[in-house]
Design a protein around this motif. Sequence first.
Motif, PDB file in Angstrom:
ATOM      1  N   ARG A   1      20.067  19.421  15.287  1.00  0.00           N
ATOM      2  CA  ARG A   1      21.177  18.517  15.616  1.00  0.00           C
ATOM      3  C   ARG A   1      22.484  18.992  14.981  1.00  0.00           C
ATOM      4  N   LEU A   2      22.389  19.559  13.769  1.00  0.00           N
ATOM      5  CA  LEU A   2      23.590  20.088  13.100  1.00  0.00           C
ATOM      6  C   LEU A   2      24.165  21.288  13.844  1.00  0.00           C
ATOM      7  N   GLU A   3      23.284  22.100  14.383  1.00  0.00           N
ATOM      8  CA  GLU A   3      23.693  23.281  15.142  1.00  0.00           C
ATOM      9  C   GLU A   3      24.485  22.862  16.377  1.00  0.00           C
ATOM     10  N   THR A   4      23.976  21.857  17.079  1.00  0.00           N
ATOM     11  CA  THR A   4      24.660  21.315  18.259  1.00  0.00           C
ATOM     12  C   THR A   4      26.006  20.712  17.866  1.00  0.00           C
ATOM     13  N   GLN A   5      25.990  19.955  16.773  1.00  0.00           N
ATOM     14  CA  GLN A   5      27.224  19.301  16.293  1.00  0.00           C
ATOM     15  C   GLN A   5      28.298  20.330  15.940  1.00  0.00           C
ATOM     16  N   ARG A   6      27.876  21.400  15.249  1.00  0.00           N
ATOM     17  CA  ARG A   6      28.783  22.473  14.827  1.00  0.00           C
ATOM     18  C   ARG A   6      29.463  23.106  16.035  1.00  0.00           C
ATOM     19  N   LYS A   7      28.685  23.314  17.099  1.00  0.00           N
ATOM     20  CA  LYS A   7      29.190  23.987  18.301  1.00  0.00           C
ATOM     21  C   LYS A   7      30.042  23.086  19.171  1.00  0.00           C
ATOM     22  N   SER A   8      29.699  21.776  19.224  1.00  0.00           N
ATOM     23  CA  SER A   8      30.306  20.967  20.285  1.00  0.00           C
ATOM     24  C   SER A   8      31.094  19.744  19.818  1.00  0.00           C
TER      25      SER A   8
ATOM     26  N   GLU B   1      34.271  18.462  17.755  1.00  0.00           N
ATOM     27  CA  GLU B   1      35.506  18.888  17.076  1.00  0.00           C
ATOM     28  C   GLU B   1      35.714  18.191  15.727  1.00  0.00           C
ATOM     29  N   PHE B   2      34.957  17.107  15.483  1.00  0.00           N
ATOM     30  CA  PHE B   2      35.088  16.379  14.212  1.00  0.00           C
ATOM     31  C   PHE B   2      34.099  16.872  13.150  1.00  0.00           C
ATOM     32  N   HIS B   3      33.295  17.854  13.519  1.00  0.00           N
ATOM     33  CA  HIS B   3      32.332  18.434  12.566  1.00  0.00           C
ATOM     34  C   HIS B   3      33.019  18.906  11.285  1.00  0.00           C
ATOM     35  N   GLN B   4      34.208  19.441  11.416  1.00  0.00           N
ATOM     36  CA  GLN B   4      34.965  19.994  10.275  1.00  0.00           C
ATOM     37  C   GLN B   4      35.257  18.969   9.164  1.00  0.00           C
ATOM     38  N   PHE B   5      35.170  17.674   9.478  1.00  0.00           N
ATOM     39  CA  PHE B   5      35.540  16.647   8.486  1.00  0.00           C
ATOM     40  C   PHE B   5      34.360  16.048   7.721  1.00  0.00           C
ATOM     41  N   VAL B   6      33.133  16.377   8.120  1.00  0.00           N
ATOM     42  CA  VAL B   6      31.997  15.599   7.620  1.00  0.00           C
ATOM     43  C   VAL B   6      31.091  16.333   6.618  1.00  0.00           C
ATOM     44  N   ASP B   7      31.608  17.384   5.995  1.00  0.00           N
ATOM     45  CA  ASP B   7      30.880  18.059   4.903  1.00  0.00           C
ATOM     46  C   ASP B   7      29.437  18.423   5.259  1.00  0.00           C
ATOM     47  N   GLU B   8      29.224  18.947   6.444  1.00  0.00           N
ATOM     48  CA  GLU B   8      27.888  19.380   6.885  1.00  0.00           C
ATOM     49  C   GLU B   8      26.888  18.227   7.006  1.00  0.00           C
ATOM     50  N   ASN B   9      27.384  16.991   7.006  1.00  0.00           N
ATOM     51  CA  ASN B   9      26.497  15.858   7.273  1.00  0.00           C
ATOM     52  C   ASN B   9      26.317  15.697   8.777  1.00  0.00           C
TER      53      ASN B   9
ATOM     54  N   ILE C   1      26.408  13.536  12.096  1.00  0.00           N
ATOM     55  CA  ILE C   1      27.093  12.356  12.638  1.00  0.00           C
ATOM     56  C   ILE C   1      26.087  11.498  13.400  1.00  0.00           C
ATOM     57  N   LEU C   2      25.951  10.246  12.954  1.00  0.00           N
ATOM     58  CA  LEU C   2      24.999   9.320  13.577  1.00  0.00           C
ATOM     59  C   LEU C   2      25.667   8.476  14.651  1.00  0.00           C
TER      60      LEU C   2
ATOM     61  N   LYS D   1      44.983   3.725  14.766  1.00  0.00           N
ATOM     62  CA  LYS D   1      43.803   4.135  15.521  1.00  0.00           C
ATOM     63  C   LYS D   1      43.155   5.324  14.818  1.00  0.00           C
ATOM     64  N   ARG D   2      41.910   5.181  14.470  1.00  0.00           N
ATOM     65  CA  ARG D   2      41.202   6.243  13.756  1.00  0.00           C
ATOM     66  C   ARG D   2      39.855   6.531  14.404  1.00  0.00           C
ATOM     67  N   MET D   3      39.447   7.806  14.356  1.00  0.00           N
ATOM     68  CA  MET D   3      38.081   8.162  14.767  1.00  0.00           C
ATOM     69  C   MET D   3      37.185   7.919  13.562  1.00  0.00           C
ATOM     70  N   PHE D   4      36.251   7.004  13.717  1.00  0.00           N
ATOM     71  CA  PHE D   4      35.291   6.714  12.650  1.00  0.00           C
ATOM     72  C   PHE D   4      34.031   7.550  12.849  1.00  0.00           C
ATOM     73  N   LEU D   5      33.537   8.106  11.753  1.00  0.00           N
ATOM     74  CA  LEU D   5      32.371   8.990  11.795  1.00  0.00           C
ATOM     75  C   LEU D   5      31.343   8.513  10.770  1.00  0.00           C
ATOM     76  N   LEU D   6      30.282   7.904  11.278  1.00  0.00           N
ATOM     77  CA  LEU D   6      29.189   7.478  10.401  1.00  0.00           C
ATOM     78  C   LEU D   6      28.190   8.611  10.311  1.00  0.00           C
ATOM     79  N   THR D   7      27.910   9.057   9.079  1.00  0.00           N
ATOM     80  CA  THR D   7      27.061  10.240   8.906  1.00  0.00           C
ATOM     81  C   THR D   7      25.950   9.996   7.876  1.00  0.00           C
ATOM     82  N   THR D   8      25.035  10.962   7.849  1.00  0.00           N
ATOM     83  CA  THR D   8      24.074  11.015   6.763  1.00  0.00           C
ATOM     84  C   THR D   8      24.866  11.183   5.470  1.00  0.00           C
ATOM     85  N   GLY D   9      24.206  10.954   4.383  1.00  0.00           N
ATOM     86  CA  GLY D   9      24.860  10.990   3.055  1.00  0.00           C
ATOM     87  C   GLY D   9      24.499   9.740   2.279  1.00  0.00           C
TER      88      GLY D   9
END
Length: 149
Positions: free
Chosen positions: A31-38, A40-48, A50-51, A66-74
């Motif tokens: 899932r991280l591999e897919t997230q990294r490739k596709s 654009e917000f991957h850069q902000f989430v410290d390799e966590n 995104i759920l 207006k903000r993009m909210f990113l709920l992640t592992t961690g």
Amino acid sequence: GLALHEDFDRTTINAKPVGILDISTQEMHKRLETQRKSNEFHQFVDENLILKQGYIEKKKGLFARKRMFLLTTGPHLYYVDAANMVLKGQVPFSKDMRPEAKNFKNFFIHTPNRSYILEDTSGNAPDWCKIVEEVREATYGPPSQPDES
Ligand code: 4IP
């Protein structure tokens, strides 16, 4: 002896992530591999991982931003200014955080030091509250009873 082993096993079982955070290492890498490739917000989430992500209006003072909210592992709940692609902050995760849906659009995330005033204009506020509570509970366990003393 036996008691020690039982305690060890119980600790091991309790230490395992549950529910939404119960993702195998292999699945996590995939899932991280897919997230990294596709994503654009991957850069902000410290390799966590995104759920859930989505635009939310965050009110502070007179204005809403207006903000993009990113709920992640961690776990983490990051928010990004997507117009400028800048990380603006995080809603701090803790055992004492409490999401509260007012209706389909308006909700709060109460934290010990601040209640975040939020609006999901697409009407999915209850989904946000549900998943934040799910991640909170998977990490810290059932909510503690409100202190009535
Ligand atoms: C800002 O208002 C934004 O709402 C900020 O949100 C918010 O910071 C500031 O609160 C608030 O003063 P203006 O843009 O109208 O100046 P964001 O960081 O998303 O841009 P946070 O991140 O804390 O909500 P203060 O009190 O944190 O400065």
